[in-house]
Write a protein that holds these residues in place. Structure first.
Motif, PDB file in Angstrom:
ATOM      1  N   VAL A 121      10.764  31.077  -6.769  1.00 31.41           N
ATOM      2  CA  VAL A 121      10.891  31.102  -8.227  1.00 31.41           C
ATOM      3  C   VAL A 121      12.181  30.439  -8.690  1.00 31.41           C
ATOM      4  CG1 VAL A 121      11.202  32.617 -10.225  1.00 31.41           C
ATOM      5  CG2 VAL A 121       9.439  33.140  -8.534  1.00 31.41           C
ATOM      6  N   ILE A 122      13.296  30.760  -8.026  1.00 30.57           N
ATOM      7  CA  ILE A 122      14.603  30.316  -8.541  1.00 30.57           C
ATOM      8  C   ILE A 122      15.103  29.025  -7.911  1.00 30.57           C
ATOM      9  CG2 ILE A 122      15.260  32.707  -8.985  1.00 30.57           C
ATOM     10  CD1 ILE A 122      17.062  32.601  -6.564  1.00 30.57           C
ATOM     11  N   LYS A 123      14.504  28.582  -6.824  1.00 24.01           N
ATOM     12  CA  LYS A 123      14.980  27.371  -6.164  1.00 24.01           C
ATOM     13  C   LYS A 123      14.624  26.140  -6.993  1.00 24.01           C
ATOM     14  CE  LYS A 123      16.448  24.949  -2.503  1.00 24.01           C
ATOM     15  NZ  LYS A 123      17.844  24.960  -2.051  1.00 24.01           N
ATOM     16  N   PRO A 124      15.598  25.337  -7.435  1.00 26.71           N
ATOM     17  CA  PRO A 124      15.299  24.113  -8.182  1.00 26.71           C
ATOM     18  C   PRO A 124      14.427  23.164  -7.372  1.00 26.71           C
ATOM     19  CG  PRO A 124      17.620  24.668  -8.395  1.00 26.71           C
ATOM     20  CD  PRO A 124      17.055  25.567  -7.333  1.00 26.71           C
ATOM     21  N   ARG A 125      13.654  22.390  -8.081  1.00 25.52           N
ATOM     22  CA  ARG A 125      12.740  21.457  -7.414  1.00 25.52           C
ATOM     23  C   ARG A 125      13.449  20.187  -6.963  1.00 25.52           C
ATOM     24  NH1 ARG A 125      10.886  25.651  -7.866  1.00 25.52           N
ATOM     25  NH2 ARG A 125       8.955  26.314  -8.907  1.00 25.52           N
ATOM     26  N   LYS A 126      14.582  19.885  -7.589  1.00 23.24           N
ATOM     27  CA  LYS A 126      15.262  18.625  -7.315  1.00 23.24           C
ATOM     28  C   LYS A 126      16.394  18.813  -6.305  1.00 23.24           C
ATOM     29  CE  LYS A 126      14.212  16.712 -11.888  1.00 23.24           C
ATOM     30  NZ  LYS A 126      14.760  16.110 -13.125  1.00 23.24           N
ATOM     31  N   THR A 127      16.809  17.699  -5.709  1.00 21.32           N
ATOM     32  CA  THR A 127      17.964  17.715  -4.815  1.00 21.32           C
ATOM     33  C   THR A 127      19.210  18.096  -5.595  1.00 21.32           C
ATOM     34  OG1 THR A 127      16.965  15.953  -3.497  1.00 21.32           O
ATOM     35  CG2 THR A 127      19.333  16.330  -3.196  1.00 21.32           C
ATOM     36  N   PRO A 128      20.079  18.939  -5.032  1.00 17.18           N
ATOM     37  CA  PRO A 128      21.289  19.338  -5.775  1.00 17.18           C
ATOM     38  C   PRO A 128      22.097  18.126  -6.209  1.00 17.18           C
ATOM     39  CG  PRO A 128      21.028  20.692  -3.822  1.00 17.18           C
ATOM     40  CD  PRO A 128      19.984  19.621  -3.739  1.00 17.18           C
ATOM     41  N   PRO A 129      22.500  18.076  -7.478  1.00 18.40           N
ATOM     42  CA  PRO A 129      23.339  16.958  -7.938  1.00 18.40           C
ATOM     43  C   PRO A 129      24.705  17.011  -7.280  1.00 18.40           C
ATOM     44  CG  PRO A 129      23.166  18.634  -9.639  1.00 18.40           C
ATOM     45  CD  PRO A 129      22.214  19.040  -8.553  1.00 18.40           C
ATOM     46  N   ALA A 130      25.419  15.898  -7.335  1.00 14.70           N
ATOM     47  CA  ALA A 130      26.720  15.801  -6.670  1.00 14.70           C
ATOM     48  C   ALA A 130      27.720  16.811  -7.216  1.00 14.70           C
ATOM     49  CB  ALA A 130      27.266  14.386  -6.799  1.00 14.70           C
ATOM     50  N   TRP A 131      27.587  17.165  -8.501  1.00 19.10           N
ATOM     51  CA  TRP A 131      28.564  18.068  -9.106  1.00 19.10           C
ATOM     52  C   TRP A 131      28.300  19.534  -8.790  1.00 19.10           C
ATOM     53  CZ3 TRP A 131      25.993  21.510 -12.007  1.00 19.10           C
ATOM     54  CH2 TRP A 131      24.800  21.111 -12.618  1.00 19.10           C
ATOM     55  N   ALA A 132      27.130  19.844  -8.245  1.00 23.53           N
ATOM     56  CA  ALA A 132      26.779  21.242  -7.984  1.00 23.53           C
ATOM     57  C   ALA A 132      27.628  21.798  -6.847  1.00 23.53           C
ATOM     58  CB  ALA A 132      25.295  21.358  -7.655  1.00 23.53           C
ATOM     59  N   ALA A 133      28.428  22.804  -7.144  1.00 22.93           N
ATOM     60  CA  ALA A 133      29.291  23.403  -6.128  1.00 22.93           C
ATOM     61  C   ALA A 133      28.467  24.260  -5.167  1.00 22.93           C
ATOM     62  CB  ALA A 133      30.364  24.257  -6.787  1.00 22.93           C
ATOM     63  N   THR A 134      28.819  24.230  -3.900  1.00 26.26           N
ATOM     64  CA  THR A 134      28.165  25.084  -2.916  1.00 26.26           C
ATOM     65  C   THR A 134      28.712  26.506  -3.047  1.00 26.26           C
ATOM     66  OG1 THR A 134      29.828  24.642  -1.215  1.00 26.26           O
ATOM     67  CG2 THR A 134      27.953  23.116  -1.347  1.00 26.26           C
ATOM     68  N   PRO A 135      28.045  27.490  -2.469  1.00 22.44           N
ATOM     69  CA  PRO A 135      28.545  28.873  -2.567  1.00 22.44           C
ATOM     70  C   PRO A 135      29.984  29.032  -2.095  1.00 22.44           C
ATOM     71  CG  PRO A 135      26.276  28.906  -1.823  1.00 22.44           C
ATOM     72  CD  PRO A 135      26.676  27.467  -1.870  1.00 22.44           C
ATOM     73  N   ILE A 136      30.362  28.385  -1.004  1.00 20.13           N
ATOM     74  CA  ILE A 136      31.739  28.532  -0.518  1.00 20.13           C
ATOM     75  C   ILE A 136      32.713  27.856  -1.486  1.00 20.13           C
ATOM     76  CG2 ILE A 136      31.728  26.461   0.930  1.00 20.13           C
ATOM     77  CD1 ILE A 136      33.389  29.827   1.780  1.00 20.13           C
ATOM     78  N   GLN A 137      32.292  26.790  -2.147  1.00 22.89           N
ATOM     79  CA  GLN A 137      33.158  26.145  -3.139  1.00 22.89           C
ATOM     80  C   GLN A 137      33.320  27.018  -4.374  1.00 22.89           C
ATOM     81  OE1 GLN A 137      31.057  22.416  -3.538  1.00 22.89           O
ATOM     82  NE2 GLN A 137      32.440  21.350  -2.140  1.00 22.89           N
TER      83      GLN A 137
END
Length: 352
Positions: A49-65
């Motif tokens: 349900v919550i997982k986006p369909r697209k590849t994460p954009p470059a600006w999207a911070a990872t959980p550790i970030q």
């Protein structure tokens, strides 16, 4: 809890501290992009349900970030000019939206009392009518409403509902201006459908889990697969760099020792050659030779003597020395000869 702008101004030190006590709408999409690393908590159904369909954009911070940003280890990567543009255009967009909707809109900070880790800072909301707006000032016009905006507004709407407020419609204002200051505004309506609300509920679970499990306990979250790959590369590269540095230091030390030893050898050879062109023994060979002379034309020109003998300006011959060491220094044959002791090695010579 509903906190209006006049009580908690956005951008103030108090507001920044308030935001650190939970997960906000600007962070939830980034978390959702990497939600698969939390599949043990979310389960397959919520993950879909919550997982986006697209590849994460470059600006999207990872959980550790996001974790490092929360504790001030990493600074959020937002260009200053872009942030300034958003702050400048947001009030204009809010005023235009208020005129269109016919109700006053105010900035507000909201979180449910029973889920305080889920909190949002709204660009504009009217508690009585349930009108919710989100303002965006992209550098380039959108072709369609971006996915991250849909995720963000789903989270905002669900936080409002959980806090006891209604959401009747969601309006996205895309605002921009050109070099002449001419404004362009487009409205994007987000339908708060059942699917949108289900998405919001899943995002609240994700945000609450991330804050309680990692931020509140100061426990670093898992790395993404890409980060693990880069870390492995970094560790290998670091190991190679350390080895290289160690060997270079050894090389520099050996070069200095070789230079010092060469001087000692030449000094010894000079004092013990007894008129001979050099010495050799125990695999070590030192040979002195005269370098060819050359004319110093600079001196001749400086003399400005039209009939000068150039030979008079020849430099004194330089003496060069060659040191050779056999690859194997043993055994060494020693035999008597009429002119004294002669030393020879059983292997070839290696020049240094």
């Amino acid at each position: 809890m509903y906190i209006p702008e006049r009580v908690l101004p956005q951008g103030s030190a108090e507001w920044l501290e308030w935001r650190k006590q939970g997960v906000g709408g600007s962070e939830i999409y980034s978390l959702a992009c990497y939600a698969d690393i939390f599949s043990d908590f979310l389960g397959e159904t919520r993950l879909r349900v919550i997982k986006p369909r697209k590849t994460p954009p470059a600006w999207a911070a990872t959980p550790i970030q996001l974790y490092r940003e929360h504790f001030g280890i990493r600074k959020r990567q937002i260009p200053a000019f872009q942030a300034e543009r958003g702050h400048r255009l947001e009030p204009i967009a809010r005023e235009l939206a208020a005129e269109t909707l016919g109700v006053p809109l105010e900035q507000a900070c909201v979180y449910p009392d029973n889920r305080p880790a889920c909190r949002v800072s709204l660009d504009g909301y009217h508690p009585e009518t349930g009108h919710l707006i989100e303002v965006k000032a992209p550098m380039n016009p959108w072709e369609s409403c971006p996915e991250y905006v849909i995720w963000q507004t789903a989270y905002q709407a669900e936080v409002l509902r959980q806090a006891g407020y209604s959401v009747t419609d969601i309006l996205i204002l895309e605002i921009g201006d050109d070099a002449n200051g001419e404004l362009s505004v487009r409205n994007w309506d987000i339908e708060d459908t059942d699917r949108h609300q289900i998405l919001g509920k899943g995002l609240l679970d994700l945000g609450e889990m991330f804050y309680n499990r990692y931020l509140a306990t100061a426990t670093p979250p898992p790395y993404t697969r890409q980060e693990l790959f880069l870390i492995e590369q970094d560790e290998t590269l670091l190991e190679l760099a350390v080895q290289w540095e160690e060997l270079k230091n050894e090389e520099d030390s050996l070069k200095r020792r070789l230079t010092e030893l060469r001087e000692r050898i030449l000094t010894y050879a000079n004092t013990h050659c007894h008129g001979q062109p050099g010495i050799e023994g125990y695999g070590l060979s030192v040979r002195f030779s005269e370098t060819s002379t050359r004319t110093d034309y600079r001196a001749a020109l400086e003399a400005l003597a039209p009939h000068a003998e150039l030979s008079a300006f020849q430099r004194v011959s330089n003496t060069s020395a060659t040191i050779r060491l056999s690859t194997v220094n043993r055994p060494v044959n020693v035999r008597d000869s009429s002119d004294g002791m002669t030393f020879s090695s059983t292997s070839g010579w290696t020049s240094y």
